[in-house]
Design an enzyme around this catalytic site. Structure first.
Site, PDB file in Angstrom:
ATOM      1  N   ASP A  20     -11.397   2.936   4.032  1.00  0.00           N
ATOM      2  CA  ASP A  20     -11.616   1.610   4.271  1.00  0.00           C
ATOM      3  C   ASP A  20     -13.235   1.506   3.891  1.00  0.00           C
ATOM      4  O   ASP A  20     -13.804   0.231   3.541  1.00  0.00           O
ATOM      5  CB  ASP A  20     -11.310   0.818   5.172  1.00  0.00           C
ATOM      6  CG  ASP A  20     -10.103  -0.243   4.732  1.00  0.00           C
ATOM      7  OD1 ASP A  20      -9.977  -0.366   3.666  1.00  0.00           O
ATOM      8  OD2 ASP A  20      -9.271  -0.503   5.695  1.00  0.00           O
ATOM      9  N   GLN A  54      -4.819  -1.235   9.523  1.00  0.00           N
ATOM     10  CA  GLN A  54      -4.724  -2.731   9.136  1.00  0.00           C
ATOM     11  C   GLN A  54      -5.424  -3.707  10.003  1.00  0.00           C
ATOM     12  O   GLN A  54      -5.012  -3.915  11.180  1.00  0.00           O
ATOM     13  CB  GLN A  54      -3.366  -2.897   8.557  1.00  0.00           C
ATOM     14  CG  GLN A  54      -3.081  -4.188   8.139  1.00  0.00           C
ATOM     15  CD  GLN A  54      -3.569  -4.299   6.556  1.00  0.00           C
ATOM     16  OE1 GLN A  54      -3.406  -3.427   5.894  1.00  0.00           O
ATOM     17  NE2 GLN A  54      -4.418  -5.390   6.200  1.00  0.00           N
ATOM     18  N   LYS A  65       0.690  -1.134   0.026  1.00  0.00           N
ATOM     19  CA  LYS A  65       0.093   0.189  -0.121  1.00  0.00           C
ATOM     20  C   LYS A  65       0.745   1.389   0.063  1.00  0.00           C
ATOM     21  O   LYS A  65       0.670   2.145  -0.768  1.00  0.00           O
ATOM     22  CB  LYS A  65      -0.955  -0.057   1.347  1.00  0.00           C
ATOM     23  CG  LYS A  65      -2.048  -0.797   1.055  1.00  0.00           C
ATOM     24  CD  LYS A  65      -2.680  -1.161   2.419  1.00  0.00           C
ATOM     25  CE  LYS A  65      -3.913  -2.171   2.191  1.00  0.00           C
ATOM     26  NZ  LYS A  65      -4.764  -2.766   3.487  1.00  0.00           N
TER      27      LYS A  65
END
Ligand code: NDP
Length: 296
Positions: free
Chosen positions: A121, A98, A54
């Site tokens: 997200d 994460q 990422k």
């Protein structure tokens, strides 16, 4: 019929190029550089690989990447304090924590502490509600990537029968909402669904997000249907480790009109959509028009 392969790797490269182009314009015309902060707690090897990837792709499209690596024993209080700092940092337009988090941390509490406008997200409860009510939301990256590929392949999805296998908050449910938003007739199937093969045979679009290697055989697929395989399963074959999807690719590609392979289908689109979401969040934060073709 031999299915057309939907090349997610090539599509993701196209999305990243579009993002990079828009980032360059933002810098040139407005002096703004989008920034993505990624928070990793602990040393989970798969998470470390994702976070590295990422960060690398964020920098490649011209955005600022801020990585925060915290040790596995980090307290909830310290993690929430970092999120608060990032929420208030104007250089940070997107925040991603994460998952999974170590067991002592409450994932819902942590995710819902993120400013929804920076929740790239799309897991914050406000974004879930906005998506469900058809309002402007931050949309989870994997389903957004699936939607982009479907729109690219079909143009309009209006009136199509879509079956989503899997009802997780990360993939299945938001995928179903997005398909509904594009006027598909949507069925959500799960482990208790009766007669799954018959349900899947009705579908013009099948999205498989189950996590069971090659569970969907070709004879469940309607002739000419479009198959989006979200599954990523590691299996041992002939003494080697291979990645396979939730769909039996060999038999399904003989009946489908189009199909995503694993690897090289949905997978690469997920990070590309994370970058697209960060760009969208940055445009919204600055009162600028959203990047066309990169949102739901
Ligand atoms: P979850 O385990 O959270 O959800 C799986 C879903 O599948 C559940 O809703 C479950 O039903 C359903 N299911 C399980 N067994 C069956 C069955 N026999 N028949 C019908 N439905 C069944 O998984 P995720 O949604 O997080 O992920 C799904 C897959 O997608 C995984 O392989 C994952 O690795 C992959 N993935 C890929 C990503 C990418 O970037 N390409 C990103 C995220 C995930 P029930 O609710 O009834 O238990």
């Amino acid at each position: 019929m031999v299915a057309q392969v939907i090349d997610g790797k090539a599509f993701a490269a196209k999305v990243r190029a579009q993002v990079a182009d828009k980032v360059a314009k933002l810098k040139e015309e407005h002096g703004i550089t989008p920034g993505l902060a990624v928070v990793l707690v602990g040393e989970d090897p798969a998470s470390q690989v994702y976070v590295r990837s990422k960060g690398k792709q964020t920098v490649e499209v011209g955005m600022n990447s801020y990585e925060h690596k915290l040790d596995a024993e980090t307290s909830e209080q310290d993690l929430l304090a970092l999120i608060d700092k990032l929420n208030n940092d104007p250089a940070v337009h997107g925040i991603l924590v994460q998952l999974p988090l170590p067991k002592h941390l409450n994932e819902d509490l942590v995710i819902n502490a993120i400013n929804p406008a920076k929740d790239v997200d799309g897991f914050h409860i406000s974004n879930v509600g906005l998506l469900a009510t058809g309002q402007k939301a931050m949309v989870p990256c994997t389903p957004l990537g699936c939607l982009m590929m479907l729109r690219d392949h079909h143009g309009s999805l209006s009136g199509m029968d879509a079956v989503v296998i899997g009802r997780s908050n990360i993939v299945g449910k938001p995928m179903a909402q997005l398909l509904l938003g594009d006027s598909c007739t949507v069925t959500i199937a799960h482990s208790r669904t009766r007669n799954l093969p018959e349900v899947v045979r009705r579908a013009d679009i099948v999205v498989a997000a189950v996590g069971r290697p090659e569970m969907v055989p070709g004879d469940w697929i309607k002739e000419g249907a479009t198959v989006i395989d979200v599954g990523i399963n590691r299996v041992e074959r002939d003494g080697k480790t291979r990645l396979v999807g939730d769909v039996d690719y060999a038999s399904a590609s003989e009946r489908a009109g189009a199909i995503t392979p694993v690897p090289g289908g949905v997978g690469p689109m997920t990070i590309a959509c994370l970058l697209a979401n960060t760009l969208t969040a940055c445009c919204r934060a600055n009162g600028l028009p959203e990047p066309e073709g990169l949102t739901a």
